[in-house]
Design a protein around this motif. Structure first.
Motif, short mmCIF file in Angstrom:
data_model
loop_
_atom_site.label_atom_id
_atom_site.label_comp_id
_atom_site.label_asym_id
_atom_site.label_seq_id
_atom_site.Cartn_x
_atom_site.Cartn_y
_atom_site.Cartn_z
N LYS A 3 13.20 41.05 31.73
CA LYS A 3 13.31 41.46 33.11
C LYS A 3 14.59 41.68 33.63
O LYS A 3 14.68 42.66 34.43
CB LYS A 3 12.37 40.33 33.99
CG LYS A 3 11.02 40.38 33.89
CD LYS A 3 10.17 39.19 34.68
CE LYS A 3 8.90 39.28 34.21
NZ LYS A 3 8.16 37.72 34.57
N TYR A 32 6.72 32.71 46.27
CA TYR A 32 7.04 31.64 45.49
C TYR A 32 8.21 30.47 46.15
O TYR A 32 9.17 30.53 46.13
CB TYR A 32 8.04 32.32 44.37
CG TYR A 32 7.13 32.74 43.32
CD1 TYR A 32 6.31 32.10 42.56
CD2 TYR A 32 7.33 34.17 43.16
CE1 TYR A 32 5.70 32.56 41.42
CE2 TYR A 32 6.69 34.81 42.13
CZ TYR A 32 5.70 34.17 41.42
OH TYR A 32 5.13 34.56 40.45
N TYR A 50 18.61 37.28 47.96
CA TYR A 50 18.49 37.92 46.77
C TYR A 50 17.52 39.05 46.69
O TYR A 50 16.72 39.51 47.65
CB TYR A 50 17.47 37.18 45.96
CG TYR A 50 18.46 35.78 45.57
CD1 TYR A 50 19.16 35.86 44.36
CD2 TYR A 50 18.21 34.44 46.64
CE1 TYR A 50 20.25 34.70 44.28
CE2 TYR A 50 19.39 33.59 46.26
CZ TYR A 50 20.31 33.60 45.27
OH TYR A 50 21.04 32.39 45.09
N ASP A 51 17.86 39.91 45.66
CA ASP A 51 17.08 41.36 45.40
C ASP A 51 16.09 41.25 44.78
O ASP A 51 14.90 41.75 44.77
CB ASP A 51 17.98 42.25 44.94
CG ASP A 51 19.35 42.65 45.99
OD1 ASP A 51 19.20 42.86 46.78
OD2 ASP A 51 20.26 42.30 45.09
N TYR A 52 15.97 40.27 43.78
CA TYR A 52 14.98 39.96 42.70
C TYR A 52 14.74 38.58 42.48
O TYR A 52 15.45 37.50 42.47
CB TYR A 52 15.52 40.59 41.35
CG TYR A 52 15.72 41.97 41.25
CD1 TYR A 52 14.66 42.96 41.27
CD2 TYR A 52 17.00 42.52 41.59
CE1 TYR A 52 14.88 44.25 41.38
CE2 TYR A 52 17.30 43.93 41.60
CZ TYR A 52 16.06 44.87 41.71
OH TYR A 52 16.48 46.20 41.62
N VAL A 53 13.37 38.06 42.14
CA VAL A 53 12.88 36.94 41.97
C VAL A 53 12.64 37.10 40.39
O VAL A 53 11.45 37.65 40.11
CB VAL A 53 11.86 36.33 42.78
CG1 VAL A 53 11.49 35.12 42.36
CG2 VAL A 53 12.58 36.10 44.15
N ASN A 64 7.87 38.98 46.05
CA ASN A 64 7.61 37.68 45.44
C ASN A 64 7.94 36.82 46.26
O ASN A 64 8.43 35.65 46.03
CB ASN A 64 8.25 37.66 44.26
CG ASN A 64 7.96 38.51 43.05
OD1 ASN A 64 7.06 38.04 42.32
ND2 ASN A 64 8.71 39.56 42.88
N CYS A 105 9.66 42.74 40.19
CA CYS A 105 10.54 41.30 40.35
C CYS A 105 11.29 41.34 41.81
O CYS A 105 11.68 40.47 41.94
CB CYS A 105 11.71 41.34 39.30
SG CYS A 105 11.02 40.89 37.58
N LYS A 106 10.98 42.56 42.62
CA LYS A 106 11.84 42.51 43.71
C LYS A 106 11.33 41.47 44.46
O LYS A 106 10.22 40.95 44.68
CB LYS A 106 11.32 43.79 44.29
CG LYS A 106 12.09 45.15 44.09
CD LYS A 106 13.35 45.32 44.66
CE LYS A 106 14.23 46.39 44.14
NZ LYS A 106 13.97 47.67 44.99
N ALA A 107 12.23 40.90 45.25
CA ALA A 107 12.31 39.52 46.06
C ALA A 107 11.17 39.76 47.08
O ALA A 107 10.29 38.99 47.25
CB ALA A 107 13.61 39.20 46.50
N ASP A 139 2.40 35.87 36.40
CA ASP A 139 3.52 36.45 35.85
C ASP A 139 4.54 37.16 36.88
O ASP A 139 5.59 36.67 37.22
CB ASP A 139 3.40 37.27 34.66
CG ASP A 139 4.64 37.61 33.89
OD1 ASP A 139 5.59 36.89 33.85
OD2 ASP A 139 4.86 38.82 33.35
N VAL A 140 3.99 38.23 37.32
CA VAL A 140 4.59 38.90 38.30
C VAL A 140 3.67 39.32 39.27
O VAL A 140 2.44 39.17 38.96
CB VAL A 140 5.54 40.36 37.85
CG1 VAL A 140 6.76 40.14 37.30
CG2 VAL A 140 4.53 41.18 36.84
N ALA A 154 15.65 45.04 32.19
CA ALA A 154 14.99 46.04 32.98
C ALA A 154 15.49 46.27 34.52
O ALA A 154 15.86 47.46 34.80
CB ALA A 154 13.44 45.56 33.12
N ILE A 155 16.06 45.05 35.05
CA ILE A 155 16.71 45.41 36.30
C ILE A 155 17.97 45.78 36.24
O ILE A 155 18.32 46.79 36.97
CB ILE A 155 16.83 43.95 37.06
CG1 ILE A 155 15.52 43.30 37.34
CG2 ILE A 155 17.78 43.87 38.29
CD1 ILE A 155 15.36 41.76 37.72
N LEU A 195 8.91 47.61 35.79
CA LEU A 195 9.22 46.20 35.60
C LEU A 195 10.19 45.53 36.66
O LEU A 195 9.74 44.43 37.39
CB LEU A 195 9.64 45.97 34.20
CG LEU A 195 9.77 44.54 33.72
CD1 LEU A 195 8.31 43.73 34.07
CD2 LEU A 195 10.25 44.29 32.44
N ALA A 196 11.18 46.26 36.96
CA ALA A 196 12.28 45.68 37.85
C ALA A 196 11.55 45.49 39.15
O ALA A 196 11.85 44.61 40.07
CB ALA A 196 13.48 46.41 37.95
#
Lengths: 198, 198
Positions: free
Chosen positions: B178, A196, B163-166, A193, A188-190, A2-3, B181-182, A184-185
């Motif tokens: 998500k 991917y 990107y900052d988030y994925v 991740n 998700c930080k690039a 998931d994350v 949350a971001i 949570l944010a």
């Protein structure tokens, strides 16, 4: 997946009376997060358990760990040492849990040197007046101690530059929601991740 | 004041078929966020309304705006221009609303040059196989177009660095959580709250 499943190190700091402790307790109940436990050379008080409130160790043990650079931060208060054992924090993170360090701004500043990659949260009360009322309300400090704590706040604000996030703790439920959103944010930080790739 | 009240510019991007549109629709219903509207020189289709799907303007109007550097990004597809009017985005942000730009990775890269301060979210499908199934499922593209889109994904991944988030869009509800949350976390960023000096 998931994350990203690696645990995050979250530094929860701010002036005393800002509500760090209350926020921590809620987080421990509501999400997958573990609280870092400090080591100390002071004697356990009634009901305190080794490995729960503190790791109670001897002065010799503490100083040996100091030699080995085994603390994320440490301080000597009167005759007692207090410190955050790096090993315990790493264990939590490696197990995939998020780890919270509830710590004063001086301690947070020291941790920043060793762990600039951690997430630094500064919890503040909505106003100085509110802070004074909270400190008086909890009745654990004398008036002189409260004055001293209030005077300290301005010094503590000097450290504001090390923080990633500021949370105004007006309503505790909302403050807790914000910390949860930040965790949570951050997951998700690039940069967390970048595996991917198709 | 609870959190910083200035609106955030949120760039929602990712390969076609990743689910940007679905996520956007949910966000518009659930939180205070407005969608940026593009200007185009193509003719409105049946039921399309000026100021809703697009701002429908003439070629001369578009080119005059281009001269004045009034687009965050623009592109010419066949004989038609498409662009994001800076003015409309600014209006939303100045009113204190968050503004979402749903845009392809090429467009996002152009926006980054003008607005490096925006928040860049990359939405991706859980796998290439899932992406192929989604594209086939929506039935709007021919097989050849789908092949082309899938081939494009690898090129689009080149832009990942901006990107900052994925966000892996496996379950749409979780992806929406998500993004929410971001947004909340970004509002708590220290750089947006540095006026909290006692």
């Amino acid at each position: 997946m998931d994350v990203n499943e690696e645990g995050l190190l979250i530094i929860l700091s701010g002036p005393s009376g800002a509500g760090k402790g209350t926020i921590c307790k809620r987080l421990l109940k509501e999400i997958d997060v573990k609280l870092s436990i400090s080591a100390t050379t002071r004697k356990p008080r009634n009901g305190e358990v080794h490995g729960k409130e503190y790791f109670f160790i001897t002065k010799e043990e503490f100083e040996a760990k100091l030699e080995e650079n085994e603390f994320l931060e440490w301080a000597k208060v009167y005759d007692n040492y207090y410190g955050t054992p790096n090993e315990y924090v790493e264990e939590i993170l490696n197990d995939g849990h998020n780890c919270i360090l509830e710590i004063d701004p001086q301690g947070a500043k020291k941790v920043k040197e060793k762990r600039p990659d951690a997430i630094y949260l500064f919890i503040i009360p909505p106003s100085m007046q509110e802070l004074e009322e909270r400190l008086k309300g909890r009745g654990t400090e004398t008036n002189i101690e409260i004055e001293k704590r209030l005077g300290n706040v301005c010094n503590e604000m000097e450290y504001l530059g090390i923080y990633d996030y500021v949370i105004v703790n007006d309503i505790v439920e909302k403050a807790v929601e914000k910390v949860k959103a930040i965790i949570l944010a951050e997951k998700c930080k690039a940069k967390r991740n970048n595996y991917y790739i198709f």
